[in-house]
Design an enzyme around this catalytic site. Structure first.
Site, PDB file in Angstrom:
ATOM      1  N   GLU A   1       0.798  -1.104   0.101  1.00 55.34           N
ATOM      2  CA  GLU A   1       0.012  -0.150  -0.149  1.00 55.34           C
ATOM      3  C   GLU A   1       0.723   1.274   0.070  1.00 55.34           C
ATOM      4  O   GLU A   1       0.644   2.282  -0.745  1.00 55.34           O
ATOM      5  CB  GLU A   1      -0.957  -0.096   1.142  1.00 55.34           C
ATOM      6  CG  GLU A   1      -1.880   1.140   1.142  1.00 55.34           C
ATOM      7  CD  GLU A   1      -3.035   1.215   2.112  1.00 55.34           C
ATOM      8  OE1 GLU A   1      -3.741   2.023   2.461  1.00 55.34           O
ATOM      9  OE2 GLU A   1      -2.866   0.093   3.226  1.00 55.34           O
ATOM     10  N   ASP A   2       1.714   1.200   0.819  1.00 49.70           N
ATOM     11  CA  ASP A   2       2.588   2.351   0.820  1.00 49.70           C
ATOM     12  C   ASP A   2       3.718   2.691   0.192  1.00 49.70           C
ATOM     13  O   ASP A   2       4.407   3.803  -0.007  1.00 49.70           O
ATOM     14  CB  ASP A   2       3.021   2.394   2.335  1.00 49.70           C
ATOM     15  CG  ASP A   2       1.896   2.592   3.210  1.00 49.70           C
ATOM     16  OD1 ASP A   2       0.773   3.110   2.897  1.00 49.70           O
ATOM     17  OD2 ASP A   2       2.129   2.628   4.476  1.00 49.70           O
TER      18      ASP A   2
END
Length: 655
Positions: free
Chosen positions: A94-95
């Site tokens: 996600e990051d």
């Protein structure tokens, strides 16, 4: 960060490029993991460290401190290596723009799947269940259903975020706390992690209502402060009394209720604070289930039980695997206390739920909490299939998480868990539909194919007024699925009428057909291994007749409620009642000799009816309990071999 900008030594690992694990992680890993496992975790830590390099948390610390903290929580739970690796890398998709394929290549499909599931969970925003978020919720639920470790990693992630929630803006604090109460607290409860649920809810409650939480905390401390001496005396008395009766307890300790549960009781049950707090909790830990019940009897003799305040969660565990005996008592000077009695294993399950049974070296995945959690997670797939759109699914899941359960006892002593507000009829509707759909599916059809006049024609041929009534009768055992399905096939003319004689027989497994209990007809008394026929009876359910019984012979080829049946192999012994007639010479002691032959064979005699035929002969009509046809034939042969016996025949109500 894309795959191409990751350092080469991160994409293509070499032994020299790995970073040392933080000392706290390494120390925890060494307590139960092998060197090979630790090497894999070291590799995951290195990957996460470089992937998050340069990223900071809201408190100014390096981002890597968060996945490390999450990992420490999982290590406390003694989780398997793949869970630990997933915790270290749970934010890289996600990051950091890392591809799932990169994780699969370096750490295996399981790790990649867990990390992907955790990422999907993180995308849910419960404050507004729009289609986008509802879609995420569906994806999350399916990920959880395939691997419960997705939940465990995400719960630990949320727990650490709640422990450090003061560093994010107030508006986001409220949002995350409400999310925790709506989704993550109930999820923790569903998988049996009571301690984690309590901490999540308390932290969320303190964040949303800081003043109420503080006032409640002060009131608890004020009310219990003067009672510490009494509470300690009760604790010692309980332990002494148990030990003097031969029960060596592992522990007797006070059990503190969490703030949020007390607040919830005050709010939802409209009870004053004094009434909620008056029941002080004790937990007694013993070594076996037998000692749980013995301990209960001892303390009931010592203190006075409060009426209607006993619950047996050992015999009837909660859905999440929780087991204990709960009782409320009046102790010294009518001081109300609540006592929970558990084995140490039950206590571990109550604290850690599925994690208590997940030990990566453990082969048994069918124990308590995990089995129940797995059943619930599997039900999410059915829930998803039944929902017409993602928003329906989201609403259904939230209701499911929020619901409590009641227990239904069948006349035979079976126990069924139902949602609050459900009735036994609801359960039989549901079961009946499942049975019928399963049968229809074999011919590529479903209930949706039957509408209007077609459905009415089928129902008329079966003899019911509505589909709901038919499904209830199926679910409650009054009809059987494949017999009813034959009428549905005829309704769409899937099979010609001439083929009805070629219906495949149903199999009787341990006195059940498709999970529905059978009844042996009293007119012909069929027994195991007899040639038999199944009859779907509206009143009695599935009735088994001997194939030569004169009551069914005229209807076998004409009435669709009669269907061929065969005995499957019984996995446990059953007793069947057979009816025989023994004719002997009429002299003193004959009956005693006949009975002796039967009892020596280990067979029970239920009834005996004697009758004088004439001055030379008498008959004995007997009902005997046997396991199968072979045992009956054997004892009948022994009776025939006696000089006093003229004949020995079986009565099966044939023409």
């Amino acid at each position: 960060m894309s795959e191409t900008v990751l350092p080469n030594h991160l994409i293509n690992f070499s032994e020299t490029s790995l970073l040392k694990l933080p000392s706290s992680l390494h120390k925890s890993c060494k307590t139960y993991l092998s060197d090979e496992d630790i090497k894999k975790i070291q590799k995951a830590y290195s990957f996460a460290f470089y992937a998050h390099m340069g990223q900071k948390r809201k408190d100014g610390s390096d981002y890597i401190t968060h996945p490390v903290a999450v990992t420490e929580i999982l290590l406390e739970l003694k989780m398997d290596p793949d869970s630990i690796c997933s915790a270290l890398m749970h934010d890289v998709l996600e990051d950091c723009n890392v591809q799932k394929s990169v994780l699969a290549k370096n750490f295996g499909e399981d790790v990649a799947h867990i990390v992907d599931g955790v990422s999907k969970l993180g995308q849910i925003d419960l404050k507004n269940v729009a289609d986008k978020n509802a879609n995420n919720l569906q994806k999350m639920a399916l990920a959880m259903a395939n691997d419960v470790r997705v939940i465990l990693v995400k719960l630990c992630d949320r727990l650490h975020n709640m422990r450090t929630i003061e560093h994010i803006p107030r508006k986001k604090q409220i949002q995350k706390s409400k999310e925790t109460l709506d989704l993550y607290g109930p999820l923790a409860l569903r998988v049996g992690m009571q301690d984690m649920r309590a901490e999540l809810e308390d932290r969320a409650f303190k964040c949303i209502h800081p003043m109420r939480a503080q006032l409640l905390k002060n009131a608890i401390e004020s009310a219990s402060g003067g009672r510490k001496r009494i509470i300690e005396k009760i604790r010692k008395d309980l332990k002494k009394r148990l030990q003097s009766n031969g029960i060596e307890v592992a522990a007797v300790k006070g059990r503190e209720k969490n703030l949020y549960s007390i607040y919830n009781k005050i709010k939802t049950k409209h009870k004053p604070f004094s009434e909620i707090l008056d029941v002080y909790g004790f937990r007694i830990l013993v070594d076996s289930i037998d000692e749980c019940y013995r301990a209960l009897g001892i303390i009931h003799n010592y203190f006075s039980p409060i009426e209607n305040k006993f619950k047996d969660y050992i015999a009837i565990p909660k859905t999440n695997g929780y087991q204990a005996l709960h009782t409320s008592l009046l102790a010294l000077n009518a001081f109300p206390i609540e006592v929970q009695i558990q084995t140490r294993n039950m206590w571990a399950t109550a604290n850690m739920g599925v994690a208590a049974h997940w030990g990566y070296k453990t082969k048994d995945k069918n124990s308590g909490a995990e089995l129940r959690a797995s059943k619930w997670l599997s039900s999410l797939i059915d829930l998803q299939k039944k929902s017409e759109d993602p928003t329906d699914f989201a609403d259904s899941l939230k209701k499911d998480l929020d619901s409590e359960e009641v227990y239904l006892f069948s006349p035979k002593g079976d126990i069924y868990a139902l949602k609050t507000g459900a009735t036994p009829i609801d359960s039989a509707r549901k079961a009946g539909k499942f049975m019928l759909e399963s049968e229809l599916k074999r011919s590529g059809k479903s209930l949706k194919d039957y509408r209007g006049s077609t459905l009415k024609r089928v129902l008329d041929s079966i003899g019911v007024t509505s589909l709901n009534k038919l499904l209830i009768e199926l679910g409650s055992g009054k009809r059987t699925g494949n017999i009813v399905a034959e009428r549905f096939y005829s309704g769409l003319k899937i099979r010609p009428d001439s083929d009805t004689k070629k219906i495949k027989p149903v199999f009787i497994h341990d006195n059940h057909i498709e999970g529905v209990s059978i009844v042996c007809a009293k007119c012909c008394h069929p027994i195991y291994k007899d040639p038999v026929i199944a009859h779907s009876d509206t009143e009695r359910g599935i009735v088994i007749h001997h194939k030569r019984c004169k009551q069914v012979a005229p209807f076998i080829s004409k009435d669709p409620r009669y269907i061929p049946a065969k005995w499957a192999v019984n996995t446990r012994s059953h007793v069947y009642t057979a009816k025989i007639n023994v004719v002997t010479i009429d002299e003193i002691g004959v009956m005693s000799e006949i009975v002796s032959v039967i009892t020596k064979a280990g067979i029970n005699i239920e009834q005996v009816h004697t009758k004088t035929i004439d001055k030379n002969f008498s008959s004995f009509e007997m009902y005997v309990d046997v396991e199968d046809l072979e045992e009956l034939n054997d004892v009948m042969q022994k009776l025939r071999s006696k000089k006093i016996t003229s004949s020995c025949t079986r009565i099966i109500n044939e023409k």
